[in-house]
Design an enzyme around this catalytic site. Structure first.
Site, PDB file in Angstrom:
ATOM      1  N   SER A  87       0.809  -1.228   0.000  1.00  0.00           N
ATOM      2  CA  SER A  87       0.000   0.000   0.000  1.00  0.00           C
ATOM      3  C   SER A  87       0.836   1.269   0.000  1.00  0.00           C
ATOM      4  O   SER A  87       0.291   2.356  -0.204  1.00  0.00           O
ATOM      5  CB  SER A  87      -0.925   0.006   1.219  1.00  0.00           C
ATOM      6  OG  SER A  87      -0.196   0.227   2.413  1.00  0.00           O
ATOM      7  N   THR A 199      -2.986   2.965   2.327  1.00  0.00           N
ATOM      8  CA  THR A 199      -2.331   4.222   2.679  1.00  0.00           C
ATOM      9  C   THR A 199      -1.963   4.140   4.147  1.00  0.00           C
ATOM     10  O   THR A 199      -2.543   3.338   4.883  1.00  0.00           O
ATOM     11  CB  THR A 199      -3.329   5.400   2.479  1.00  0.00           C
ATOM     12  OG1 THR A 199      -3.709   5.461   1.114  1.00  0.00           O
ATOM     13  CG2 THR A 199      -2.741   6.741   2.883  1.00  0.00           C
ATOM     14  N   THR A 217       1.435   6.964   0.549  1.00  0.00           N
ATOM     15  CA  THR A 217       0.645   5.960  -0.172  1.00  0.00           C
ATOM     16  C   THR A 217       1.214   5.673  -1.551  1.00  0.00           C
ATOM     17  O   THR A 217       1.918   6.513  -2.128  1.00  0.00           O
ATOM     18  CB  THR A 217      -0.807   6.450  -0.343  1.00  0.00           C
ATOM     19  OG1 THR A 217      -1.627   5.389  -0.813  1.00  0.00           O
ATOM     20  CG2 THR A 217      -0.891   7.602  -1.333  1.00  0.00           C
ATOM     21  N   ARG A 227      -2.468  10.300 -11.845  1.00  0.00           N
ATOM     22  CA  ARG A 227      -3.491  10.553 -10.816  1.00  0.00           C
ATOM     23  C   ARG A 227      -2.808  10.742  -9.458  1.00  0.00           C
ATOM     24  O   ARG A 227      -1.964   9.956  -9.067  1.00  0.00           O
ATOM     25  CB  ARG A 227      -4.459   9.369 -10.757  1.00  0.00           C
ATOM     26  CG  ARG A 227      -5.537   9.467  -9.666  1.00  0.00           C
ATOM     27  CD  ARG A 227      -5.179   8.719  -8.414  1.00  0.00           C
ATOM     28  NE  ARG A 227      -6.290   8.635  -7.456  1.00  0.00           N
ATOM     29  CZ  ARG A 227      -6.174   8.209  -6.206  1.00  0.00           C
ATOM     30  NH1 ARG A 227      -4.987   7.850  -5.728  1.00  0.00           N
ATOM     31  NH2 ARG A 227      -7.213   8.138  -5.411  1.00  0.00           N
ATOM     32  N   VAL A 228      -3.148  11.790  -8.746  1.00  0.00           N
ATOM     33  CA  VAL A 228      -2.765  11.868  -7.341  1.00  0.00           C
ATOM     34  C   VAL A 228      -4.042  11.880  -6.510  1.00  0.00           C
ATOM     35  O   VAL A 228      -5.064  12.416  -6.927  1.00  0.00           O
ATOM     36  CB  VAL A 228      -1.882  13.098  -6.999  1.00  0.00           C
ATOM     37  CG1 VAL A 228      -0.531  13.037  -7.668  1.00  0.00           C
ATOM     38  CG2 VAL A 228      -2.581  14.394  -7.348  1.00  0.00           C
ATOM     39  N   GLY A 229      -3.966  11.261  -5.361  1.00  0.00           N
ATOM     40  CA  GLY A 229      -5.139  11.170  -4.500  1.00  0.00           C
ATOM     41  C   GLY A 229      -5.116  12.261  -3.439  1.00  0.00           C
ATOM     42  O   GLY A 229      -4.586  13.355  -3.643  1.00  0.00           O
ATOM     43  N   ASP A 230      -5.694  11.935  -2.303  1.00  0.00           N
ATOM     44  CA  ASP A 230      -5.774  12.907  -1.208  1.00  0.00           C
ATOM     45  C   ASP A 230      -4.484  12.999  -0.398  1.00  0.00           C
ATOM     46  O   ASP A 230      -4.213  14.022   0.240  1.00  0.00           O
ATOM     47  CB  ASP A 230      -6.929  12.541  -0.267  1.00  0.00           C
ATOM     48  CG  ASP A 230      -6.805  11.121   0.301  1.00  0.00           C
ATOM     49  OD1 ASP A 230      -6.203  10.254  -0.380  1.00  0.00           O
ATOM     50  OD2 ASP A 230      -7.305  10.874   1.402  1.00  0.00           O
ATOM     51  N   THR A 250      -7.296   7.316   5.211  1.00  0.00           N
ATOM     52  CA  THR A 250      -6.955   6.276   4.238  1.00  0.00           C
ATOM     53  C   THR A 250      -8.254   5.897   3.532  1.00  0.00           C
ATOM     54  O   THR A 250      -9.338   6.071   4.087  1.00  0.00           O
ATOM     55  CB  THR A 250      -6.356   5.023   4.911  1.00  0.00           C
ATOM     56  OG1 THR A 250      -7.345   4.451   5.798  1.00  0.00           O
ATOM     57  CG2 THR A 250      -5.125   5.348   5.727  1.00  0.00           C
ATOM     58  N   GLY A 251      -8.119   5.372   2.323  1.00  0.00           N
ATOM     59  CA  GLY A 251      -9.319   4.984   1.575  1.00  0.00           C
ATOM     60  C   GLY A 251      -9.448   5.809   0.306  1.00  0.00           C
ATOM     61  O   GLY A 251      -8.453   6.377  -0.174  1.00  0.00           O
ATOM     62  N   GLY A 253      -9.404   8.386  -2.026  1.00  0.00           N
ATOM     63  CA  GLY A 253      -8.917   9.743  -1.902  1.00  0.00           C
ATOM     64  C   GLY A 253      -9.813  10.795  -2.523  1.00  0.00           C
ATOM     65  O   GLY A 253      -9.965  11.895  -1.982  1.00  0.00           O
TER      66      GLY A 253
HETATM   67  N1  GLY Z   1      -6.134   7.625   0.036  1.00  0.00           N
HETATM   68  C1  GLY Z   1      -5.196   7.205  -0.899  1.00  0.00           C
HETATM   69  C2  GLY Z   1      -5.541   7.488  -2.285  1.00  0.00           C
HETATM   70  O1  GLY Z   1      -6.706   7.579  -2.623  1.00  0.00           O
HETATM   71  O2  GLY Z   1      -4.649   7.619  -3.087  1.00  0.00           O
END
Ligand code: GLY
Length: 346
Positions: A87, A199, A217, A227-230, A250-251, A253
């Site tokens: 992860s 994450t 993460t 792509r970038v997440g949160d 986590t989860g 994003g």
């Molecule tokens: N929370 C991690 C992501 O969505 O990349």
């Protein structure tokens, strides 16, 4: 005759003029309300379920006098460097092109500083790179090639982040994702029914009430490249205010970015909510902001998301949409605990 003003002098002059006006003074309405919370007797670190070792390391280091951000980053580095944790960091699951792109961010409460990296390739420990952005630059977020060059300039080694196991999982996903493409199904291949998101968010407070937070993460597995997440978004993946506390997630994003969940959770605590209640309240906002395509027939999200929080007093809590677990070290011992949750089951 007036001399032409340089841009810097102009900004200085206009800044001074504006500062002199009533408009520029922070009013009670915009200033964050002051809170007076005493520090905890012992350091505390709270994190995601895969982080018993990181919370233990973070507390050990804080007990030895380490700074809270150094302790938090040293904690999550254990998982970033562990090839068995798919992860984060080395061994993290790759994007749809088979390339591992890592995101991380951090905040240091005492100095009110933040740093982050997005879509970083080839470097095992993005949390450390985020800390260097915080410490040595006037910026907050570096991405892609620039983030990698920045890391290399500090002596980080560029490495292949795919492990044999993560490559196998990616090959199985690529082969089995659809009937209409040119990849033949792998016999006895793993059916990729879910898209893993893993994450680590870790929030730490020491006995002086100094707080820091870090999130790292490899992001959503098989994501679109770039792509970038949160996680690298300060205020979403994590947030820290030294007068209140820290929180992160986590989860999925994208769903967190929609509510600026790290920041929102800290603001709930500022208004007096316990960390657990603050996390639950943020999740209710997530559900309210979820489009119908991501809700099931009963109005429940079809994805997972968890928030973790600690306040300046060392109280901690976590909440997830569906039942889940988190890791915490309260200064005495590390434990895995159940998150509060919104819905019983998916
Ligand atoms: N929370 C991690 C992501 O969505 O990349």
């Amino acid at each position: 005759m007036h001399e032409p003003l340089s841009r810097r002098a102009f900004l200085g002059a206009t800044g001074a003029a504006v500062a002199g006006s009533a408009l520029a003074r922070p009013s009670a309405a915009v200033a964050a309300p002051a809170v007076h919370i005493p520090p905890p007797a012992r350091p505390v670190a709270i994190s995601s379920n895969n982080s018993l070792r990181p919370v233990t390391r973070a507390v050990e280091l804080m007990l030895q006098g380490a700074d809270t951000l150094d302790a938090a980053v040293e904690g999550v580095k254990i998982q970033e460097l562990d090839p068995a944790d798919d992860s984060v960091g080395y061994g993290g699951l790759p994007n749809e092109a088979g390339v591992v792109q890592l995101d991380a961010s951090c905040m240091h409460g005492p100095s009110k500083r933040a740093g982050a990296v997005g879509a970083l390739e080839g470097i095992k420990t993005p949390s450390e790179v985020a800390k260097l952005v915080l410490r040595y630059t006037n910026h907050i977020l570096l991405v892609g090639e620039g983030a990698k060059r920045f890391a290399l300039s500090y002596g980080f080694k560029e490495e292949d982040l795919l492990t044999p196991e993560s490559r196998q999982k990616w090959l199985a996903w690529r082969a089995n994702r659809g009937r209409e493409d040119d990849w033949l199904d792998v016999p006895q291949g793993e059916a990729m029914v879910a898209r893993p998101t893993g994450t680590i968010n870790l929030n730490a407070v020491n006995a002086k009430g100094e707080i820091s937070s870090v999130t790292t993460t490899s992001g959503l597995a098989w994501k679109i490249p770039g792509r970038v997440g949160d996680s690298p978004i300060v205020g979403a993946g994590q947030y820290c205010d030294n007068t209140v506390g820290a929180a992160g997630s986590t989860g999925r994003g994208e769903s967190n970015i929609m509510v600026c969940g790290g920041f929102l959770t800290v603001e709930h605590m500022r208004r007096g909510m316990s960390p657990t209640d603050a996390c639950l309240e943020t999740l209710r906002r997530v559900v309210a902001m979820t489009p119908p395509r991501l809700l099931d027939g009963q109005g429940r999200p079809t994805f997972g998301l968890t928030f973790y929080a600690v306040n300046r007093n060392g109280e901690y809590g976590a909440a997830s949409i569906f039942p889940g677990r988190y890791a915490v070290h309260d200064g005495r011992e590390a434990a895995a605990k159940d998150c509060a949750h919104l819905y019983e089951r998916r």
